[in-house]
Design a protein around this motif. Structure first.
Motif, mmCIF file in Angstrom:
data_model
loop_
_atom_site.group_PDB
_atom_site.id
_atom_site.type_symbol
_atom_site.label_atom_id
_atom_site.label_comp_id
_atom_site.label_asym_id
_atom_site.label_seq_id
_atom_site.Cartn_x
_atom_site.Cartn_y
_atom_site.Cartn_z
ATOM 1 N N GLY A 225 0.805 -1.218 0.000
ATOM 2 C CA GLY A 225 0.000 0.000 0.000
ATOM 3 C C GLY A 225 0.834 1.261 0.000
ATOM 4 O O GLY A 225 0.720 2.117 -0.877
ATOM 5 N N GLU A 227 0.911 4.083 1.611
ATOM 6 C CA GLU A 227 0.412 5.449 1.769
ATOM 7 C C GLU A 227 1.295 6.234 2.737
ATOM 8 O O GLU A 227 1.473 7.443 2.598
ATOM 9 C CB GLU A 227 -1.042 5.445 2.248
ATOM 10 C CG GLU A 227 -2.013 4.976 1.181
ATOM 11 C CD GLU A 227 -3.450 5.101 1.618
ATOM 12 O OE1 GLU A 227 -3.709 5.800 2.610
ATOM 13 O OE2 GLU A 227 -4.324 4.503 0.953
ATOM 14 N N SER A 228 1.803 5.546 3.745
ATOM 15 C CA SER A 228 2.795 6.140 4.639
ATOM 16 C C SER A 228 4.075 5.334 4.422
ATOM 17 O O SER A 228 4.362 4.375 5.120
ATOM 18 C CB SER A 228 2.333 6.056 6.094
ATOM 19 O OG SER A 228 3.273 6.640 6.970
ATOM 20 N N SER A 229 4.844 5.736 3.420
ATOM 21 C CA SER A 229 5.954 4.903 2.977
ATOM 22 C C SER A 229 7.152 4.981 3.915
ATOM 23 O O SER A 229 7.327 5.939 4.675
ATOM 24 C CB SER A 229 6.397 5.312 1.573
ATOM 25 O OG SER A 229 7.079 6.554 1.615
ATOM 26 N N SER A 273 4.960 0.265 2.803
ATOM 27 C CA SER A 273 4.372 0.839 4.010
ATOM 28 C C SER A 273 5.350 0.862 5.188
ATOM 29 O O SER A 273 6.183 -0.036 5.350
ATOM 30 C CB SER A 273 3.145 0.024 4.419
ATOM 31 O OG SER A 273 2.693 0.383 5.706
#
Length: 288
Positions: A225, A227-229, A273
């Protein structure tokens, strides 16, 4: 509820609160403590002179002492045959399993309890205890154990309640460490900690959905995902470390988290993530 014969070994802050809750619930309660003076004021309790005498008086034997080494010392030489032994002493999962094995070898059934309460809330709706081990003991004594607070059975593995406990406490102390560092940074910046705290609490509440997402990613080992890498958080952590050092309040906790992130970025996972940083901890465990 009918009255049951219960023994409480150990009358420190937790043990005394446990004994008081059983007495309020109308249970026949025998108590023992190395220092008998600690039984003063426990109206209605039978005070035993030895652990063996106390254990002989109760079908359910509850132990609440300092640590699992003390549990072993208290139970050494005690006849526990036919007893249901409930240990509310904090310890590691392996310690719980070892005590369960000892109980089985000595003719007793074992249930381990992890307490989520301060002593003054034992016996109220604010108290909760997870139990694991002998399911039959939990079912037989559940109503009595609920006198201490909300009771939840988490599995037949005696170490499982402690497994939850150490994970929850690790999260708690990590949170407290983060709060203390936040407080130090606020003071260094001329901000009152009382002024900071409502904003911090609001942000932590808003973080809840992200933690749920992270949990799903970790359980599924699927971190795509992003989104907060990891790379984004690596940059953010580097900035925080610089800011903390500049204000004279460096914190090793930030360095430790960044080190976990750095390992994953170095391995080529920067776009994935932040939750993947848990694999750095797993790698350290396996390497050790």
């Amino acid at each position: 509820m009918t009255s049951e014969a219960i023994t409480v070994l150990g009358l420190g802050n937790l043990g005394r609160a446990v004994a008081e809750a059983f007495l309020r619930g109308g249970q026949v309660t025998t108590v023992w403590n190395r220092s008998a003076a600690k039984a003063a004021g426990l109206d209605g309790a039978v005070v035993a002179g030895t652990p063996g005498e106390a254990a002989g008086a109760g079908e359910l034997v509850v132990v609440a002492v300092l640590d699992n080494r003390a549990v072993r010392e208290v139970l050494r030489g005690v006849d526990v045959r036919g007893r249901a032994l409930v240990n509310l002493t904090s310890g590691t999962p392996d310690e719980a399993r070892e005590l369960a094995a000892w109980a089985a070898e000595n003719g007793a059934e074992y249930l381990h309890g992890a307490v989520y309460a301060v002593p003054q809330t034992i016996g109220t709706d604010e108290s909760a205890i997870n139990y694991s081990g002998a399911g039959a003991v939990y079912e037989r004594w559940r109503k009595v154990l609920e006198l201490l607070g909300k009771a939840t059975f988490v599995g037949d593995d005696a170490g499982r309640a402690s497994g939850f406990d150490v994970a929850i406490l690790a999260g708690m102390y990590g949170l407290i460490g983060g709060f203390l560092h936040a407080a130090a940074l606020a003071r260094a910046g001329g901000i009152g900690v009382g002024e900071l705290t409502p904003m911090l609490l609001s942000w932590l509440v808003d973080l809840h959905p992200a933690l749920v997402t992270f949990a799903g990613e970790i359980d599924g080992s699927d971190y795509a995902g992003g989104e907060s890498s990891l790379a984004m958080n690596q940059s953010g952590l580097a900035m925080l470390i610089r800011a903390a050092e500049a204000q004279g309040v460096p914190f090793a906790g930030l360095d430790a988290v960044k080190a976990l992130v750095d390992r994953q970025v170095a391995a080529g996972h920067g776009t994935e993530s932040l939750a993947r940083a848990v694999e750095s901890l797993g790698s350290q465990r396996l390497a050790g």
